[in-house]
Design an enzyme around this catalytic site. Structure first.
Site, PDB file in Angstrom:
ATOM      1  N   ARG A   1       0.852  -1.332  -0.122  1.00  0.00           N
ATOM      2  CA  ARG A   1       0.029  -0.122  -0.072  1.00  0.00           C
ATOM      3  C   ARG A   1       0.825   1.287  -0.042  1.00  0.00           C
ATOM      4  NH1 ARG A   1      -3.555  -2.701  -1.389  1.00  0.00           N
ATOM      5  NH2 ARG A   1      -5.551  -3.190  -0.783  1.00  0.00           N
TER       6      ARG A   1
ATOM      7  N   HIS B   1      -1.487   0.330  -9.660  1.00  0.00           N
ATOM      8  CA  HIS B   1      -2.083  -0.649  -8.917  1.00  0.00           C
ATOM      9  C   HIS B   1      -2.848  -1.895  -9.591  1.00  0.00           C
ATOM     10  CE1 HIS B   1      -4.227  -0.974  -4.532  1.00  0.00           C
ATOM     11  NE2 HIS B   1      -4.091  -2.188  -5.216  1.00  0.00           N
TER      12      HIS B   1
HETATM   13  P1  NDP Z   1      -1.777 -11.475   5.007  1.00  0.00           P
HETATM   14  O1  NDP Z   1      -2.599 -10.719   5.837  1.00  0.00           O
HETATM   15  O2  NDP Z   1      -2.112 -12.725   4.495  1.00  0.00           O
HETATM   16  O3  NDP Z   1      -0.498 -11.069   5.377  1.00  0.00           O
HETATM   17  C1  NDP Z   1       0.150  -9.793   5.878  1.00  0.00           C
HETATM   18  C2  NDP Z   1       1.605 -10.133   6.297  1.00  0.00           C
HETATM   19  O4  NDP Z   1       2.173  -9.087   6.913  1.00  0.00           O
HETATM   20  C3  NDP Z   1       1.865 -11.289   7.382  1.00  0.00           C
HETATM   21  O5  NDP Z   1       2.872 -12.201   7.242  1.00  0.00           O
HETATM   22  C4  NDP Z   1       1.855 -10.283   8.688  1.00  0.00           C
HETATM   23  O6  NDP Z   1       2.668 -11.121   9.671  1.00  0.00           O
HETATM   24  C5  NDP Z   1       2.840  -9.256   8.027  1.00  0.00           C
HETATM   25  N1  NDP Z   1       2.745  -8.033   8.978  1.00  0.00           N
HETATM   26  C6  NDP Z   1       1.498  -7.574   9.240  1.00  0.00           C
HETATM   27  N2  NDP Z   1       1.925  -6.460  10.007  1.00  0.00           N
HETATM   28  C7  NDP Z   1       3.344  -6.317  10.362  1.00  0.00           C
HETATM   29  C8  NDP Z   1       4.131  -5.568  11.187  1.00  0.00           C
HETATM   30  N3  NDP Z   1       3.751  -4.610  11.823  1.00  0.00           N
HETATM   31  N4  NDP Z   1       5.405  -6.212  11.376  1.00  0.00           N
HETATM   32  C9  NDP Z   1       5.760  -7.070  10.433  1.00  0.00           C
HETATM   33  N5  NDP Z   1       5.055  -8.069   9.392  1.00  0.00           N
HETATM   34  C10 NDP Z   1       3.783  -7.524   9.409  1.00  0.00           C
HETATM   35  O7  NDP Z   1      -1.906 -10.394   3.681  1.00  0.00           O
HETATM   36  P2  NDP Z   1      -2.041 -10.823   2.297  1.00  0.00           P
HETATM   37  O8  NDP Z   1      -0.600 -11.394   1.937  1.00  0.00           O
HETATM   38  O9  NDP Z   1      -2.964 -11.498   1.816  1.00  0.00           O
HETATM   39  O10 NDP Z   1      -1.949  -9.453   1.555  1.00  0.00           O
HETATM   40  C11 NDP Z   1      -1.111  -8.474   1.922  1.00  0.00           C
HETATM   41  C12 NDP Z   1      -1.280  -7.097   1.383  1.00  0.00           C
HETATM   42  O11 NDP Z   1      -0.842  -7.098  -0.242  1.00  0.00           O
HETATM   43  C13 NDP Z   1      -2.719  -6.426   1.029  1.00  0.00           C
HETATM   44  O12 NDP Z   1      -2.836  -6.056   2.755  1.00  0.00           O
HETATM   45  C14 NDP Z   1      -2.830  -5.604   0.166  1.00  0.00           C
HETATM   46  O13 NDP Z   1      -2.361  -4.223   0.964  1.00  0.00           O
HETATM   47  C15 NDP Z   1      -1.548  -5.904  -0.826  1.00  0.00           C
HETATM   48  N6  NDP Z   1      -2.255  -6.245  -2.153  1.00  0.00           N
HETATM   49  C16 NDP Z   1      -1.870  -5.429  -3.238  1.00  0.00           C
HETATM   50  C17 NDP Z   1      -2.189  -5.741  -4.653  1.00  0.00           C
HETATM   51  C18 NDP Z   1      -1.757  -5.026  -5.370  1.00  0.00           C
HETATM   52  O14 NDP Z   1      -2.190  -5.099  -6.789  1.00  0.00           O
HETATM   53  N7  NDP Z   1      -0.706  -4.050  -5.585  1.00  0.00           N
HETATM   54  C19 NDP Z   1      -2.949  -6.818  -4.599  1.00  0.00           C
HETATM   55  C20 NDP Z   1      -3.354  -7.590  -3.332  1.00  0.00           C
HETATM   56  C21 NDP Z   1      -3.004  -7.310  -2.245  1.00  0.00           C
HETATM   57  P3  NDP Z   1       2.209 -12.253  10.438  1.00  0.00           P
HETATM   58  O15 NDP Z   1       2.288 -13.423   9.547  1.00  0.00           O
HETATM   59  O16 NDP Z   1       3.322 -12.626  11.300  1.00  0.00           O
HETATM   60  O17 NDP Z   1       0.917 -12.267  10.672  1.00  0.00           O
HETATM   61  C1  OXD Z   2      -6.081  -5.956  -2.931  1.00  0.00           C
HETATM   62  C2  OXD Z   2      -5.733  -5.072  -3.999  1.00  0.00           C
HETATM   63  O1  OXD Z   2      -6.095  -5.474  -1.646  1.00  0.00           O
HETATM   64  O2  OXD Z   2      -6.240  -5.111  -5.073  1.00  0.00           O
HETATM   65  O3  OXD Z   2      -6.755  -6.933  -3.234  1.00  0.00           O
HETATM   66  O4  OXD Z   2      -4.805  -4.377  -3.476  1.00  0.00           O
END
Ligand code: NDP
Ligand code: OXD
Length: 309
Positions: free
Chosen positions: A224, A272
């Site tokens: 993000r 995006h």
């Molecule tokens: P998940 O919730 O499955 O994973 C989030 C990860 O981030 C976990 O490993 C978590 O750690 C880690 N995390 C969260 N907070 C912290 C912190 N404070 N310090 C360190 N690590 C942290 O999310 P997804 O993998 O499904 O998606 C991730 C993000 O990708 C989405 O939230 C979205 O913003 C972005 N996205 C972007 C897209 C694009 O087209 N650009 C498309 C889809 C998603 P832990 O494993 O310990 O819980």
């Molecule tokens: C998502 C994205 O969060 O598209 O799926 O960024």
């Protein structure tokens, strides 16, 4: 009873079609067509108008149309008893891996650099990097990040991961928590950020953390926009500590016309599109959560509102 779509999409038709195909019996409505708000228990949302959920007295579940839920959690007017669910979809993870791979390869083989040279009619060789010469650090090894990290490792990269908690053992080396962040970054040549946006992660890519990357490192933000402090990135690119950046997400989307990223020679922008939710692929899980909502059953992919992801 119906699924109500509340989004800023210009054309929500593919969503309506996919949901109707997944279950022809389910009614799907746009919130702009609603007359009776009391009948709504389930909403499917993306960038909703702030405060709108207060108009639905019997709402029980909001499903994000994507993996991220920051667009929902930033709205203080979503009552605490409402469940928020998100998308987890193998296609979304695989598309992200393919995008990350494309960006990494184009950096390693200098494709963007040669494109620039082409515009100047410059014929000049430059050495490329091989897979065994770069370490990829994946920041945020959740559902998507873990898929990206594992597959990059599978195709031959040296991969490191970083997350909040230790989690399950992984084939790639995993770091976790603030204490191990520096060690992770010091060993990363190409940083792929796939963190969710939460109060803890906002601004996490700043001058202190980005300086921990080795000189010549490359930053790829796919998580993000507000994870990154834009001015700090620009400074570190300008003084040459960082070699370049691929940015897919921004503080404000669309990126404002006057933003310095547009014309920066070391910044490569995509709008995006790293991984787009495929309505057809995710319709069955949305229908299932709708059904579970009506029957008061435990939901799939429930978000921990306290953790923020
Ligand atoms: P998940 O919730 O499955 O994973 C989030 C990860 O981030 C976990 O490993 C978590 O750690 C880690 N995390 C969260 N907070 C912290 C912190 N404070 N310090 C360190 N690590 C942290 O999310 P997804 O993998 O499904 O998606 C991730 C993000 O990708 C989405 O939230 C979205 O913003 C972005 N996205 C972007 C897209 C694009 O087209 N650009 C498309 C889809 C998603 P832990 O494993 O310990 O819980
Ligand atoms: C998502 C994205 O969060 O598209 O799926 O960024």
């Amino acid at each position: 009873m119906a699924i109500v779509i509340i989004s800023d999409f210009a054309s929500p038709e593919p969503w309506i079609k996919a949901l109707k195909e997944a279950d022809p019996k389910v009614e799907v409505l746009l919130h702009t067509d609603l007359t009776d708000y009391t009948n709504v228990k389930f909403a499917l949302a993306w960038n909703h108008p702030p405060g709108i959920f207060m108009q639905f007295p019997n709402l029980k579940t909001i499903s994000s149309m994507g993996a991220g839920v920051d667009h929902l959690l930033k709205d203080p007017d979503i009552p605490a008893h409402i469940n928020i669910v998100r998308i987890i979809d193998p296609r979304l993870s695989q598309d992200m891996f393919e995008f990350a791979l494309a960006v990494i390869m184009s950096r390693m083989k200098n494709l963007l650099h040669f494109r620039e040279n082409q515009h100047q009619k410059v014929w000049k060789k430059k050495r490329y990097l091989r897979m065994d010469q770069v370490k990829i650090g994946v920041m945020g090894t959740g559902v998507i990040g873990h898929h990206v990290a594992s597959n990059l490792q599978r195709v031959g990269f040296h991969v490191l991961g970083w997350s909040r908690s230790e989690g399950q053992p992984t084939a790639y080396k995993k770091y976790f928590g603030q204490e191990q962040l520096e060690e992770f970054l010091k060993n990363t040549d190409i940083l792929i950020c796939l963190l969710p946006l939460t109060p803890d992660t906002r601004g996490i890519l700043n001058k202190n953390t980005l300086c921990m990357l080795p000189a010549g490192a490359w930053v790829v933000n796919l998580g993000r926009g507000p994870l990154l402090v834009d001015e700090d990135l620009i400074n570190l690119l300008d003084i040459g500590h960082l070699a370049g950046a691929n940015l897919d997400v921004f503080h404000k989307e669309p990126l404002t016309e006057d933003h310095p990223f547009w014309l920066h020679s070391k910044v490569h922008i995509t709008p995006h599109v790293a991984s787009l939710t495929d309505p057809e692929s995710v319709a069955p899980q949305i229908i299932e959560n709708y059904r579970r909502t009506l029957q008061n059953q435990p939901l799939l992919n429930l978000v921990d509102r306290k953790k923020g992801y």
